[in-house]
Scaffold this motif. Structure first.
Motif, PDB file in Angstrom:
ATOM      1  N   LYS A 188      60.159 -32.560 -20.252  1.00  0.00           N
ATOM      2  CA  LYS A 188      59.981 -33.951 -20.698  1.00  0.00           C
ATOM      3  C   LYS A 188      59.820 -34.002 -22.221  1.00  0.00           C
ATOM      4  N   ALA A 189      58.982 -33.058 -22.760  1.00  0.00           N
ATOM      5  CA  ALA A 189      58.741 -33.031 -24.213  1.00  0.00           C
ATOM      6  C   ALA A 189      60.027 -32.720 -24.961  1.00  0.00           C
ATOM      7  N   LEU A 190      60.822 -31.805 -24.413  1.00  0.00           N
ATOM      8  CA  LEU A 190      62.067 -31.410 -25.061  1.00  0.00           C
ATOM      9  C   LEU A 190      63.051 -32.570 -25.095  1.00  0.00           C
ATOM     10  N   THR A 191      63.126 -33.298 -23.983  1.00  0.00           N
ATOM     11  CA  THR A 191      64.025 -34.461 -23.914  1.00  0.00           C
ATOM     12  C   THR A 191      63.614 -35.514 -24.944  1.00  0.00           C
ATOM     13  N   ALA A 192      62.300 -35.650 -25.127  1.00  0.00           N
ATOM     14  CA  ALA A 192      61.794 -36.666 -26.054  1.00  0.00           C
ATOM     15  C   ALA A 192      62.093 -36.328 -27.505  1.00  0.00           C
ATOM     16  N   ASN A 248      68.031 -16.431 -26.053  1.00  0.00           N
ATOM     17  CA  ASN A 248      67.426 -16.231 -27.365  1.00  0.00           C
ATOM     18  C   ASN A 248      67.353 -17.534 -28.150  1.00  0.00           C
ATOM     19  N   LYS A 249      68.447 -18.275 -28.091  1.00  0.00           N
ATOM     20  CA  LYS A 249      68.504 -19.545 -28.817  1.00  0.00           C
ATOM     21  C   LYS A 249      67.512 -20.549 -28.233  1.00  0.00           C
ATOM     22  N   PHE A 250      67.432 -20.553 -26.900  1.00  0.00           N
ATOM     23  CA  PHE A 250      66.499 -21.452 -26.215  1.00  0.00           C
ATOM     24  C   PHE A 250      65.048 -21.122 -26.597  1.00  0.00           C
ATOM     25  N   LEU A 251      64.690 -19.827 -26.526  1.00  0.00           N
ATOM     26  CA  LEU A 251      63.313 -19.417 -26.855  1.00  0.00           C
ATOM     27  C   LEU A 251      62.980 -19.725 -28.308  1.00  0.00           C
ATOM     28  N   SER A 252      63.941 -19.479 -29.173  1.00  0.00           N
ATOM     29  CA  SER A 252      63.745 -19.757 -30.593  1.00  0.00           C
ATOM     30  C   SER A 252      63.455 -21.235 -30.819  1.00  0.00           C
ATOM     31  N   MET A 253      64.191 -22.073 -30.094  1.00  0.00           N
ATOM     32  CA  MET A 253      64.031 -23.513 -30.273  1.00  0.00           C
ATOM     33  C   MET A 253      62.685 -24.008 -29.746  1.00  0.00           C
ATOM     34  N   ILE A 254      62.310 -23.607 -28.508  1.00  0.00           N
ATOM     35  CA  ILE A 254      61.049 -24.143 -27.960  1.00  0.00           C
ATOM     36  C   ILE A 254      59.850 -23.602 -28.751  1.00  0.00           C
ATOM     37  N   GLN A 255      59.993 -22.383 -29.304  1.00  0.00           N
ATOM     38  CA  GLN A 255      58.902 -21.841 -30.119  1.00  0.00           C
ATOM     39  C   GLN A 255      58.792 -22.603 -31.433  1.00  0.00           C
ATOM     40  N   ARG A 256      59.953 -22.920 -32.021  1.00  0.00           N
ATOM     41  CA  ARG A 256      59.958 -23.670 -33.286  1.00  0.00           C
ATOM     42  C   ARG A 256      59.359 -25.061 -33.108  1.00  0.00           C
ATOM     43  N   LEU A 257      59.567 -25.606 -31.919  1.00  0.00           N
ATOM     44  CA  LEU A 257      59.053 -26.957 -31.668  1.00  0.00           C
ATOM     45  C   LEU A 257      57.604 -26.959 -31.176  1.00  0.00           C
ATOM     46  N   PHE A 258      57.289 -26.048 -30.238  1.00  0.00           N
ATOM     47  CA  PHE A 258      56.012 -26.158 -29.516  1.00  0.00           C
ATOM     48  C   PHE A 258      55.096 -24.932 -29.635  1.00  0.00           C
ATOM     49  N   GLY A 259      55.486 -23.948 -30.459  1.00  0.00           N
ATOM     50  CA  GLY A 259      54.630 -22.784 -30.667  1.00  0.00           C
ATOM     51  C   GLY A 259      53.414 -23.126 -31.507  1.00  0.00           C
ATOM     52  N   HIS A 260      52.634 -22.106 -31.876  1.00  0.00           N
ATOM     53  CA  HIS A 260      51.397 -22.356 -32.631  1.00  0.00           C
ATOM     54  C   HIS A 260      51.649 -23.048 -33.962  1.00  0.00           C
ATOM     55  N   LYS A 261      52.825 -22.818 -34.538  1.00  0.00           N
ATOM     56  CA  LYS A 261      53.162 -23.488 -35.803  1.00  0.00           C
ATOM     57  C   LYS A 261      54.273 -24.516 -35.592  1.00  0.00           C
ATOM     58  N   GLY A 262      54.423 -24.947 -34.318  1.00  0.00           N
ATOM     59  CA  GLY A 262      55.525 -25.837 -33.963  1.00  0.00           C
ATOM     60  C   GLY A 262      55.423 -27.231 -34.578  1.00  0.00           C
ATOM     61  N   GLU A 319      56.341 -29.954 -33.189  1.00  0.00           N
ATOM     62  CA  GLU A 319      55.976 -30.965 -32.177  1.00  0.00           C
ATOM     63  C   GLU A 319      54.811 -30.473 -31.303  1.00  0.00           C
ATOM     64  N   ARG A 320      53.931 -29.669 -31.900  1.00  0.00           N
ATOM     65  CA  ARG A 320      52.843 -29.067 -31.128  1.00  0.00           C
ATOM     66  C   ARG A 320      51.883 -30.118 -30.563  1.00  0.00           C
ATOM     67  N   ARG A 339      52.697 -32.792 -29.198  1.00  0.00           N
ATOM     68  CA  ARG A 339      53.312 -33.330 -27.986  1.00  0.00           C
ATOM     69  C   ARG A 339      53.205 -32.345 -26.813  1.00  0.00           C
ATOM     70  N   PHE A 340      53.337 -31.032 -27.109  1.00  0.00           N
ATOM     71  CA  PHE A 340      53.294 -30.018 -26.046  1.00  0.00           C
ATOM     72  C   PHE A 340      52.924 -28.658 -26.662  1.00  0.00           C
ATOM     73  N   GLU A 341      51.997 -27.939 -25.995  1.00  0.00           N
ATOM     74  CA  GLU A 341      51.588 -26.614 -26.486  1.00  0.00           C
ATOM     75  C   GLU A 341      52.150 -25.533 -25.564  1.00  0.00           C
ATOM     76  N   LEU A 342      53.062 -24.745 -26.114  1.00  0.00           N
ATOM     77  CA  LEU A 342      53.776 -23.744 -25.323  1.00  0.00           C
ATOM     78  C   LEU A 342      52.846 -22.663 -24.776  1.00  0.00           C
ATOM     79  N   PHE A 343      51.864 -22.251 -25.587  1.00  0.00           N
ATOM     80  CA  PHE A 343      51.010 -21.120 -25.206  1.00  0.00           C
ATOM     81  C   PHE A 343      49.597 -21.565 -24.819  1.00  0.00           C
ATOM     82  N   SER A 344      49.509 -22.691 -24.155  1.00  0.00           N
ATOM     83  CA  SER A 344      48.223 -23.157 -23.638  1.00  0.00           C
ATOM     84  C   SER A 344      48.441 -23.725 -22.240  1.00  0.00           C
TER      85      SER A 344
END
Length: 740
Positions: free
Chosen positions: A40-44, A287-301, A303-304, A306-311
């Motif tokens: 949902k967060a990615l679509t947004a 690889n591209k997918f992981l890179s993107m979701i990390q860039r958006l929702f990782g600790h330094k994302g 769009e953090r 909106r969504f926290e990848l590692f929580s």
């Protein structure tokens, strides 16, 4: 083949770019929820970004981790995060690829810890207790703890039987999610729902629907009083509550206990954490997918908020999709060999535990030989031994043997003291040490009475001494005027001819940073010489191995007996010159132990006629000279005994093998094959030193114990400054598997 793979990748990528979902494999309803929120967060946010390849994520619910692997293989899912043990199986047994690793505060590695209620247990008294483990064939719940128990011989395993059976007999009852139906006692403590319908059966499964699954579940199992000990990773106890810290403690390798906060010094070993797997033809996209979701929702994302990848807290669970302790994902190069992703030690451990199924390698002992002469002796050993089959593996040097043992291509080798240090730094451990001289008689007596290798008390072992030898006729030579002379050394890194020698020659300029690297300093110190294994000036006096089967062997300056000037006998040959009287040195650095015998052998072997001990003198540290028999008062220092080294998980196998060899072949004069004699093969000190009387048990000691404090300090100071390719090879390992 390559064109086909490229075509598949391009087609797959174009499908994704046109809106096809990226399918993540989940293991519970809570993971499904988190995955759905990620979608949902990615679509947004995607319309706000330049990355429009992934319009949607699909969350594929699996029954357990192996169901995830099957779904990815069958192209019904694209990726999943798995424990390193499962990553190895996914790659080696199911043909998947690892594309990324979770990175925690201390890198990708986790400490494997054993936890018990305060005052109830120690690591040496686990037989017959109830145990909970985070997962079958997992790093911290299975691989490292079992490797530790096997290395210490607390757990016995006949490799003809499944390892799970040996564990069943060791623990009273267990919960080891994912262990399968072959060992019901290993699931006896689990509490997941039982059902004949597969999708409703969660009992003993690697799924969050098994209450005792993963490190969180293993600790819960202990806290609920179901088990007496829990095996899990340190990430769980980093967040231990005050009451948990007061009630529970760590079990340390030495039999002591420690606070939960002391996991970095009280653990059973260290191994790789989780990794992300996908199909081989899908690596670039994943690889591209992981890179993107990390860039958006990782600790330094970006769009953090909106969504926290590692929580996982907001979903009512822990470690959903990824470990909550993950700091970031490290993306990996394609086609990277699995041993370099998970670490050489870890992969060797998994092979030792039978992760690839039983193989011939499990039933044989592979001894590492460094020359043709050693190979001949080893093959005769193999024909005479009445025990496990012996296979002789050839390498080009002792350092190459260390590399092969670390890479699980060989199992054991006898090393001199400096190489014992190097092997110890590389994660290998001692099995037995050589004993020289008359003081070894009690050891022989102990073994004959008990049927066991006697325990080594290293201070009781008689030392070997490093000596400097010159011809008596060369009166002008003494220890303080060796600069610019021709030198003969047994080999590169030898204890007497390289390490201890530095104190009396190049070590005199220790404050001079130019001479800190003693390998380079020797090149400048001596005019030329033979130091087998070195290069430059220190190979100029070497002569190689002569003609073999009509062809010149490229063995000149090789760090093995194929170079005639290698070893103690070789350094002596170098001092007197080759049979034609050329290629000789002014001084030889070797060991005292078989010096008189080697001088005698010069004549009997036809190398050089007419030499007696009276033709040589020792060079003493004070600048004087002495007769060759006066080594006790005229030497360059004591050398710790040589030792047999192996990987931790194979210690018991090698120890049993040596016991049987020594019982039947040791130094019995009526035996056709002599373990501690090499004269019949045309060399000296093959496989073991000829002066060895006995092998004494040493697996209860660390390599530091065997070497002693003084030798260790010298080795540390030298190797901290002197480059060594083998240590660089070992350093590339992501985390050494070694118990404290």
């Amino acid at each position: 083949m390559m064109k086909t793979v490229i075509l598949i990748v391009l087609i797959t990528f174009s499908l994704l770019a046109s809106g096809k979902k990226f399918r993540w494999c989940t293991l519970s309803d809570l993971e499904q929820r988190k995955c759905a929120e990620l979608s949902k967060a990615l679509t947004a946010v995607l319309p706000l970004t330049t990355a429009s390849s992934f319009t949607r994520i699909s969350c594929i619910r699996a029954h357990n981790t192996y169901d995830c692997i099957d779904k990815i293989r069958a192209n019904k899912a694209d990726a999943a995060s798995l424990d390193a043990g499962d990553v190895y199986s996914a790659v080696k047994l199911y043909g998947l690829a690892v594309v990324a690793k979770e990175i925690y505060d201390q890198g990708n590695c986790v400490f494997a810890v054993a936890i018990a209620k305060r005052g109830t247990l120690d690591i040496q008294s686990l037989r017959g207790v109830r145990s909970c483990h985070n997962g079958a064939r997992w790093t911290s719940g299975w691989n490292i703890p079992l490797g530790f128990l096997l290395a210490r011989n607390y757990l016995s395993w006949d490799e003809a039987q499944p390892l799970s059976q040996a564990i069943s007999e060791y623990f009273n009852a267990s919960c080891i999610p994912g262990v399968g139906l072959a060992a019901p006692r290993l699931c006896a403590l689990c509490q997941g729902q039982k059902s004949y319908v597969r999708d409703r059966n969660h009992f003993c499964e690697t799924s969050n629907n098994e209450p005792f699954y993963d490190s969180e579940g293993a600790f819960r199992c202990l806290k609920d009083g179901v088990a007496d000990v829990a095996f899990l990773d340190h990430l769980r106890i980093m967040s231990a509550t005050d009451s948990e810290q007061q009630e529970y403690e760590l079990l340390c390798p030495d039999g002591s206990t420690a606070e939960l906060t002391e996991y970095s010094t009280c653990n059973l070993g260290k191994g790789p954490g989780r990794g992300i797997v996908t199909r081989s033809n899908f690596q670039k996209i994943t690889n591209k997918f992981l890179s993107m979701i990390q860039r958006l929702f990782g600790h330094k994302g970006k769009e953090r908020d909106r969504f926290e990848l590692f929580s996982s807290a907001s979903f009512g669970g822990k470690n959903l999709l990824f470990r909550d302790a993950t700091q970031h994902l490290q993306l990996l190069e394609e086609q990277l060999e699995i041993a370099y992703v998970l670490g050489l030690d870890y992969v060797a451990l998994l092979k030792g535990l039978g992760h690839e199924g039983s193989s011939l390698d499990n039933s044989v002992v592979r001894w590492c030989c460094i020359s043709d002469a050693e190979l001949r002796k080893c093959e005769e050993w193999a024909l005479n031994i009445k025990s496990d089959p012996l296979v002789c593996v050839q390498a080009t040097s002792m350092t190459k043997c260390i590399e092969m043992i670390k890479s699980s291509e060989a199992d054991a080798v006898t090393l001199d003291a400096t190489h014992v240090y190097i092997a110890g730094r590389c994660g290998l451990v001692p099995v037995a040490a050589e004993c020289y001289g008359g003081d070894c008689a009690p050891a022989a007596e102990t073994m004959e009475k008990t049927g066991k290798l006697s325990n080594l008390k290293h201070k009781a072992l008689p030392p070997v001494y490093a000596v400097a030898l010159a011809k008596k006729s060369a009166k002008q030579i003494h220890i303080h005027n060796l600069r610019g002379r021709r030198s003969c050394h047994s080999h590169l890194y030898s204890p007497g001819g390289w390490l201890l020698l530095s104190r009396h020659t190049v070590g005199a300029q220790q404050n001079d940073t130019e001479n800190c690297d003693i390998a380079s300093a020797y090149q400048n110190y001596f005019w030329k010489g033979c130091m087998p294994g070195a290069d430059g000036n220190l190979c100029k006096v070497c002569i190689g191995g002569g003609e073999v089967e009509g062809a010149r062997v490229s063995s000149r300056c090789a760090a093995n007996h194929n170079e005639h000037y290698y070893g103690n006998m070789g350094a002596l040959r170098c001092l007197v010159g080759n049979p034609s009287g050329r290629s000789f040195g002014d001084v030889a650095f070797l060991e005292h132990s078989n010096l008189l015998q080697n001088i005698e052998d010069l004549g009997s072997s036809g190398w050089a006629k007419g030499y007696t001990p009276l033709d040589f003198e020792l060079l003493c540290p004070d600048g004087t000279r002495a007769a060759v028999t006066e080594w006790a008062g005229c030497n360059l220092g004591p050398i710790p005994p040589s030792a047999v080294m192996t990987r931790p998980v194979t210690v018991t196998k090698i120890s049993d093998f040596l016991l049987k060899s020594q019982e039947s072949l040791g130094s019995k004069l009526d035996s056709e094959f002599q373990l501690f004699q090499s004269w019949k093969y045309g060399e000296s000190d093959l496989l073991f030193k000829d002066t060895a009387q006995y092998l004494v048990h040493a697996s209860h000691l660390s390599y530091q114990d065997i070497l002693g404090e003084s030798f260790m300090q010298l080795a540390e100071s030298v190797f901290n400054c002197t480059p060594a390719g083998i240590l660089d090879f070992c350093k590339q390992d992501i985390c050494a598997f070694s118990s404290n």
